[in-house]
Design a protein around this motif. Structure first.
Motif, PDB file in Angstrom:
ATOM      1  N   THR A 176     -10.206  -2.739 -10.677  1.00 32.54           N
ATOM      2  CA  THR A 176      -8.942  -3.004 -11.357  1.00 32.54           C
ATOM      3  C   THR A 176      -9.216  -3.792 -12.622  1.00 32.54           C
ATOM      4  O   THR A 176     -10.141  -4.603 -12.689  1.00 32.54           O
ATOM      5  CB  THR A 176      -7.962  -3.782 -10.455  1.00 32.54           C
ATOM      6  N   ASN A 222      -5.487  -0.629 -15.642  1.00 37.07           N
ATOM      7  CA  ASN A 222      -4.935   0.139 -14.520  1.00 37.07           C
ATOM      8  C   ASN A 222      -4.200  -0.710 -13.483  1.00 37.07           C
ATOM      9  O   ASN A 222      -3.629  -0.166 -12.546  1.00 37.07           O
ATOM     10  CB  ASN A 222      -6.038   0.951 -13.832  1.00 37.07           C
ATOM     11  N   ARG A 223      -4.190  -2.009 -13.640  1.00 36.84           N
ATOM     12  CA  ARG A 223      -3.502  -2.873 -12.665  1.00 36.84           C
ATOM     13  C   ARG A 223      -2.000  -2.624 -12.719  1.00 36.84           C
ATOM     14  O   ARG A 223      -1.398  -2.600 -13.801  1.00 36.84           O
ATOM     15  CB  ARG A 223      -3.798  -4.337 -12.965  1.00 36.84           C
ATOM     16  N   VAL A 224      -1.397  -2.421 -11.563  1.00 37.61           N
ATOM     17  CA  VAL A 224       0.052  -2.231 -11.474  1.00 37.61           C
ATOM     18  C   VAL A 224       0.714  -3.546 -11.860  1.00 37.61           C
ATOM     19  O   VAL A 224       0.441  -4.588 -11.267  1.00 37.61           O
ATOM     20  CB  VAL A 224       0.459  -1.776 -10.050  1.00 37.61           C
ATOM     21  N   LYS A 225       1.564  -3.505 -12.851  1.00 41.21           N
ATOM     22  CA  LYS A 225       2.145  -4.728 -13.410  1.00 41.21           C
ATOM     23  C   LYS A 225       3.439  -5.136 -12.688  1.00 41.21           C
ATOM     24  O   LYS A 225       3.704  -6.294 -12.487  1.00 41.21           O
ATOM     25  CB  LYS A 225       2.450  -4.531 -14.896  1.00 41.21           C
ATOM     26  N   HIS A 238       3.655  -5.237  -7.544  1.00 41.32           N
ATOM     27  CA  HIS A 238       2.241  -5.198  -7.141  1.00 41.32           C
ATOM     28  C   HIS A 238       2.056  -4.634  -5.739  1.00 41.32           C
ATOM     29  O   HIS A 238       1.036  -4.019  -5.442  1.00 41.32           O
ATOM     30  CB  HIS A 238       1.623  -6.605  -7.205  1.00 41.32           C
ATOM     31  N   ARG A 248       3.314  -2.183  -4.453  1.00 38.87           N
ATOM     32  CA  ARG A 248       3.301  -0.721  -4.450  1.00 38.87           C
ATOM     33  C   ARG A 248       2.031  -0.145  -5.064  1.00 38.87           C
ATOM     34  O   ARG A 248       1.868   1.060  -5.156  1.00 38.87           O
ATOM     35  CB  ARG A 248       4.517  -0.187  -5.202  1.00 38.87           C
ATOM     36  N   GLY A 249       1.129  -1.003  -5.509  1.00 37.30           N
ATOM     37  CA  GLY A 249      -0.101  -0.552  -6.158  1.00 37.30           C
ATOM     38  C   GLY A 249      -1.248  -0.378  -5.174  1.00 37.30           C
ATOM     39  O   GLY A 249      -1.429  -1.194  -4.271  1.00 37.30           O
ATOM     40  N   TYR A 283      -5.520   1.015  -5.035  1.00 41.94           N
ATOM     41  CA  TYR A 283      -6.704   1.336  -5.823  1.00 41.94           C
ATOM     42  C   TYR A 283      -7.785   2.011  -4.976  1.00 41.94           C
ATOM     43  O   TYR A 283      -8.831   2.391  -5.490  1.00 41.94           O
ATOM     44  CB  TYR A 283      -7.252   0.053  -6.473  1.00 41.94           C
ATOM     45  N   SER A 305      -5.311   3.964 -10.503  1.00 41.03           N
ATOM     46  CA  SER A 305      -4.362   3.241  -9.666  1.00 41.03           C
ATOM     47  C   SER A 305      -3.319   4.231  -9.178  1.00 41.03           C
ATOM     48  O   SER A 305      -3.002   5.196  -9.855  1.00 41.03           O
ATOM     49  CB  SER A 305      -3.698   2.097 -10.415  1.00 41.03           C
ATOM     50  N   LYS A 317       0.635   4.311  -7.426  1.00 41.64           N
ATOM     51  CA  LYS A 317       1.832   3.526  -7.175  1.00 41.64           C
ATOM     52  C   LYS A 317       2.719   4.364  -6.282  1.00 41.64           C
ATOM     53  O   LYS A 317       2.959   5.541  -6.558  1.00 41.64           O
ATOM     54  CB  LYS A 317       2.540   3.150  -8.467  1.00 41.64           C
TER      55      LYS A 317
END
Length: 178
Positions: free
Chosen positions: A17, A21-24, A27, A29-30, A32, A173, A175
């Motif tokens: 991550t 690509n980190r879910v902002k 989180h 729902r993310g 990897y 990533s 989601k």
């Protein structure tokens, strides 16, 4: 990751991550891990490949498939997308599935259940003749399992008219809202 680069320090079962690509938002729902990312990719037949040519962003829908942590897509040898992704251009490949609409008592709270993946890497033109011939078979068999076994072989002109791009997934990533 480019050839000759050091071995990544992330678990082999997950993609690293980063700020890219980190879910902002949301989180929780993310994801990897390879299993989730690959399952969502494999459930889709169509992807969108985003790239930039001379400062102009483009996003092209195309068929794709996955082999391990490598993604392949195809197109006409004369296409702008393939012509400009032949030398390691950075790309983002995405897929999305809309699973259901979620209604609420207020329009603000309406939502959707979905699964989506963003995968990043450097695209390259498949030039090895054996890999290209395998790609022709893999592309058809991805959508119609074992179909190529009953077809005539592609001729040289047909193979020449089709190009394939490959990309090792460097970061990805998923989601999910369910």
């Amino acid at each position: 990751m480019t050839e000759g680069a050091s071995t990544p320090s992330y678990p082999k079962s997950s993609y690293p991550t980063s700020s890219r690509n980190r879910v902002k938002r949301r989180h929780d729902r993310g994801f990897y891990d390879h299993a989730t990312v690959h399952r969502i990719l494999d459930a889709s037949m169509l992807c969108h490949v985003s790239y930039v040519i001379d400062g102009q962003p483009y996003c092209t829908p195309t068929f794709f498939w996955r082999e391990g942590t490598k993604l392949y897509w195809h197109g006409s040898s004369a296409s702008r997308m393939l012509e400009n992704q032949s030398e390691g251009q950075r790309v983002c490949l995405t897929v999305a599935h809309l699973d259901s609409l979620v209604l609420a008592r207020c329009g603000f709270n309406h939502s959707a259940d979905y699964r989506a993946v963003m995968a990043f890497g450097s695209a390259y033109l498949v030039t090895d003749p054996e890999e290209k011939e395998r790609a022709v078979v893999a592309m058809v068999d991805r959508f119609f399992p074992d179909r190529t076994a009953g077809l005539r072989a592609s001729n040289k002109q047909e193979i020449k008219a089709t190009s394939f791009i490959a990309m090792e997934i460097e970061e990805a990533s998923a989601k999910v809202r369910a």
